[in-house]
Enzyme design. Structure first.
Site, PDB file in Angstrom:
ATOM      1  N   PHE A   1       5.838   8.008  66.263  1.00 33.73           N
ATOM      2  CA  PHE A   1       6.141   6.448  66.313  1.00 33.73           C
ATOM      3  C   PHE A   1       6.323   5.889  64.908  1.00 33.73           C
ATOM      4  O   PHE A   1       5.353   6.302  63.859  1.00 33.73           O
ATOM      5  CB  PHE A   1       4.895   5.792  66.906  1.00 33.73           C
ATOM      6  CG  PHE A   1       5.315   4.118  67.376  1.00 33.73           C
ATOM      7  CD1 PHE A   1       6.025   4.108  68.294  1.00 33.73           C
ATOM      8  CD2 PHE A   1       5.142   3.271  66.121  1.00 33.73           C
ATOM      9  CE1 PHE A   1       6.312   2.693  68.579  1.00 33.73           C
ATOM     10  CE2 PHE A   1       5.613   2.108  66.502  1.00 33.73           C
ATOM     11  CZ  PHE A   1       6.162   1.725  67.688  1.00 33.73           C
ATOM     12  N   VAL A   2       7.558   5.565  64.479  1.00 33.11           N
ATOM     13  CA  VAL A   2       7.885   5.391  63.311  1.00 33.11           C
ATOM     14  C   VAL A   2       8.195   3.982  63.103  1.00 33.11           C
ATOM     15  O   VAL A   2       8.613   3.102  63.873  1.00 33.11           O
ATOM     16  CB  VAL A   2       9.048   6.298  62.632  1.00 33.11           C
ATOM     17  CG1 VAL A   2       8.566   7.401  62.277  1.00 33.11           C
ATOM     18  CG2 VAL A   2      10.261   6.230  63.587  1.00 33.11           C
TER      19      VAL A   2
ATOM     20  N   LYS B   1      17.833  -5.319  66.708  1.00 28.88           N
ATOM     21  CA  LYS B   1      17.428  -6.040  65.374  1.00 28.88           C
ATOM     22  C   LYS B   1      17.226  -4.878  64.153  1.00 28.88           C
ATOM     23  O   LYS B   1      17.330  -4.979  63.093  1.00 28.88           O
ATOM     24  CB  LYS B   1      16.053  -6.846  65.252  1.00 28.88           C
ATOM     25  CG  LYS B   1      16.052  -8.047  66.172  1.00 28.88           C
ATOM     26  CD  LYS B   1      14.501  -8.386  66.218  1.00 28.88           C
ATOM     27  CE  LYS B   1      14.403  -9.789  67.074  1.00 28.88           C
ATOM     28  NZ  LYS B   1      12.875 -10.058  67.295  1.00 28.88           N
ATOM     29  N   GLY B   2      16.692  -3.648  64.762  1.00 32.16           N
ATOM     30  CA  GLY B   2      16.047  -2.483  64.077  1.00 32.16           C
ATOM     31  C   GLY B   2      17.230  -2.081  62.996  1.00 32.16           C
ATOM     32  O   GLY B   2      16.926  -1.750  61.755  1.00 32.16           O
TER      33      GLY B   2
ATOM     34  N   ARG C   1       8.897  -4.368  59.862  1.00 34.78           N
ATOM     35  CA  ARG C   1      10.214  -4.174  59.633  1.00 34.78           C
ATOM     36  C   ARG C   1      10.414  -4.247  58.254  1.00 34.78           C
ATOM     37  O   ARG C   1      11.537  -3.560  57.684  1.00 34.78           O
ATOM     38  CB  ARG C   1      11.202  -5.322  60.625  1.00 34.78           C
ATOM     39  CG  ARG C   1      11.092  -5.228  61.787  1.00 34.78           C
ATOM     40  CD  ARG C   1      12.217  -6.145  62.290  1.00 34.78           C
ATOM     41  NE  ARG C   1      12.067  -6.218  63.706  1.00 34.78           N
ATOM     42  CZ  ARG C   1      12.313  -5.483  64.860  1.00 34.78           C
ATOM     43  NH1 ARG C   1      13.091  -4.329  64.678  1.00 34.78           N
ATOM     44  NH2 ARG C   1      11.970  -6.086  66.065  1.00 34.78           N
TER      45      ARG C   1
ATOM     46  N   ASP D   1      16.532   7.720  70.465  1.00 35.44           N
ATOM     47  CA  ASP D   1      15.543   8.190  71.081  1.00 35.44           C
ATOM     48  C   ASP D   1      15.689   8.864  72.150  1.00 35.44           C
ATOM     49  O   ASP D   1      16.027   9.837  72.208  1.00 35.44           O
ATOM     50  CB  ASP D   1      14.338   7.171  71.157  1.00 35.44           C
ATOM     51  CG  ASP D   1      13.088   7.399  71.396  1.00 35.44           C
ATOM     52  OD1 ASP D   1      12.773   8.559  71.898  1.00 35.44           O
ATOM     53  OD2 ASP D   1      12.158   6.552  71.300  1.00 35.44           O
TER      54      ASP D   1
ATOM     55  N   LYS E   1      15.575  11.205  67.098  1.00 33.18           N
ATOM     56  CA  LYS E   1      14.493  11.919  67.659  1.00 33.18           C
ATOM     57  C   LYS E   1      15.000  12.963  68.679  1.00 33.18           C
ATOM     58  O   LYS E   1      15.036  12.555  69.828  1.00 33.18           O
ATOM     59  CB  LYS E   1      13.719  11.159  68.119  1.00 33.18           C
ATOM     60  CG  LYS E   1      12.364  10.654  67.116  1.00 33.18           C
ATOM     61  CD  LYS E   1      11.409   9.961  68.048  1.00 33.18           C
ATOM     62  CE  LYS E   1      10.726   9.173  67.342  1.00 33.18           C
ATOM     63  NZ  LYS E   1       9.853   8.100  68.232  1.00 33.18           N
TER      64      LYS E   1
ATOM     65  N   GLU F   1      23.163   2.405  64.229  1.00 32.17           N
ATOM     66  CA  GLU F   1      21.661   2.292  64.848  1.00 32.17           C
ATOM     67  C   GLU F   1      20.668   2.910  63.806  1.00 32.17           C
ATOM     68  O   GLU F   1      20.986   3.616  62.820  1.00 32.17           O
ATOM     69  CB  GLU F   1      21.698   3.002  66.159  1.00 32.17           C
ATOM     70  CG  GLU F   1      21.881   2.337  67.326  1.00 32.17           C
ATOM     71  CD  GLU F   1      20.788   1.401  67.691  1.00 32.17           C
ATOM     72  OE1 GLU F   1      19.921   1.056  67.024  1.00 32.17           O
ATOM     73  OE2 GLU F   1      20.662   1.069  68.749  1.00 32.17           O
ATOM     74  N   ASP F   2      19.447   2.309  64.020  1.00 30.26           N
ATOM     75  CA  ASP F   2      18.381   2.768  63.258  1.00 30.26           C
ATOM     76  C   ASP F   2      17.690   4.083  63.781  1.00 30.26           C
ATOM     77  O   ASP F   2      17.432   5.232  62.909  1.00 30.26           O
ATOM     78  CB  ASP F   2      17.308   1.602  63.200  1.00 30.26           C
ATOM     79  CG  ASP F   2      16.900   1.144  64.360  1.00 30.26           C
ATOM     80  OD1 ASP F   2      17.514   1.358  65.408  1.00 30.26           O
ATOM     81  OD2 ASP F   2      15.711   0.560  64.380  1.00 30.26           O
TER      82      ASP F   2
HETATM   83  C1  PRP Z   1      15.215   0.724  69.454  1.00 32.47           C
HETATM   84  C2  PRP Z   1      16.647   1.099  68.595  1.00 32.47           C
HETATM   85  C3  PRP Z   1      17.405   1.578  69.545  1.00 32.47           C
HETATM   86  C4  PRP Z   1      16.651   1.976  70.716  1.00 32.47           C
HETATM   87  C5  PRP Z   1      16.476   3.545  70.793  1.00 32.47           C
HETATM   88  O1  PRP Z   1      15.564  -0.596  69.356  1.00 32.47           O
HETATM   89  O2  PRP Z   1      16.992   0.219  67.712  1.00 32.47           O
HETATM   90  O3  PRP Z   1      18.436   0.437  70.008  1.00 32.47           O
HETATM   91  O4  PRP Z   1      15.376   1.497  70.646  1.00 32.47           O
HETATM   92  O5  PRP Z   1      16.060   3.870  72.080  1.00 32.47           O
HETATM   93  P1  PRP Z   1      16.721   4.917  73.229  1.00 32.47           P
HETATM   94  O6  PRP Z   1      17.279   5.949  72.323  1.00 32.47           O
HETATM   95  O7  PRP Z   1      15.406   5.244  73.960  1.00 32.47           O
HETATM   96  O8  PRP Z   1      17.160   3.955  73.896  1.00 32.47           O
HETATM   97  P2  PRP Z   1      14.380  -1.708  70.178  1.00 32.47           P
HETATM   98  O9  PRP Z   1      14.357  -1.782  71.642  1.00 32.47           O
HETATM   99  O10 PRP Z   1      13.094  -1.210  69.765  1.00 32.47           O
HETATM  100  O11 PRP Z   1      15.040  -2.903  69.820  1.00 32.47           O
HETATM  101  P3  PRP Z   1      14.889  -3.390  68.046  1.00 32.47           P
HETATM  102  O12 PRP Z   1      15.884  -2.733  67.400  1.00 32.47           O
HETATM  103  O13 PRP Z   1      15.113  -5.020  68.172  1.00 32.47           O
HETATM  104  O14 PRP Z   1      13.630  -3.086  67.508  1.00 32.47           O
END
Ligand code: PRP
Length: 176
Positions: A151-152, A42-43, A164, A102, A130, A98-99
């Site tokens: 943590f953002v 969703k991010g 959000r 990580d 990151k 993507e948002d």
């Molecule tokens: C976040 C973000 C990426 C993923 C990145 O999603 O939107 O999809 O984590 O992390 P990584 O590089 O360690 O794989 P999240 O799982 O928090 O779901 P959301 O977007 O629904 O909040």
């Protein structure tokens, strides 16, 4: 986390300015063609909706939702598709939106999965990167901001589904 402290990392104005720059860069990259945005729920929904309105080229959008199997197994790279794309991507120019990147595990999985469906091209834009947290080698093609390992939240990013809707990106820290 009990009481938390929030500090602004990126204001809404800083984000808006960078989103416009990214959109100009992306519009040049795909000039003369059409791009299919793949918004990862969703991010990325806030970023994708702002970005697409700044693009100067024809755009299609589709959505995908994925989930890791849980925090213990996240490092294994096990990802499962909760919602797949609605349409075929065969022969299309795809841009995954993507948002945040990580560990890189989510995008590593999504890219491999989508490439197997034979798009014409596949690139990735992320608002935040990151690099310090990376577990697999992954470099986004377009990146808004490289950020340190905090943590953002905000602008689509959550903590337990909250925050959000914040207009900017904030660092969330436990109260000392
Ligand atoms: C976040 C973000 C990426 C993923 C990145 O999603 O939107 O999809 O984590 O992390 P990584 O590089 O360690 O794989 P999240 O799982 O928090 O779901 P959301 O977007 O629904 O909040």
């Amino acid at each position: 986390m009990g009481k938390e402290r929030m500090t602004v990392l990126l204001s809404d104005l800083e984000i808006a300015r960078r989103v416009k720059e990214l959109a100009a860069e992306i519009s040049r990259e795909y000039a003369g063609g059409k791009v299919t945005l793949v918004c990862v729920l969703k991010g990325a929904v806030v970023f994708a909706s702002d970005l697409m309105r700044c693009l100067e080229i024809p755009v299609e959008i589709d959505f995908m939702a994925v989930s890791s199997y849980g925090s213990e197994t996240k490092s294994s790279g096990a990802v499962r598709i909760l919602k797949d794309l609605d349409s075929s991507i065969l022969g299309k120019d795809l841009l995954i939106v993507e948002d945040i990147v990580d560990t890189g595990l989510t995008l590593d999985y999504i890219c491999k999965n989508l490439l197997s469906r034979k798009p014409r091209s596949l690139k990735v834009v992320t608002l935040l990167d990151k690099p310090a947290r990376r577990k697999v080698k992954f470099t986004p093609d377009f990146c808004g901001f490289e950020i340190p390992d905090h943590f953002v939240i905000g602008y689509g990013l959550d903590f337990n589904e909250d925050y959000r809707q914040l207009p900017g990106i904030c660092i969330l820290q436990p109260e000392p």
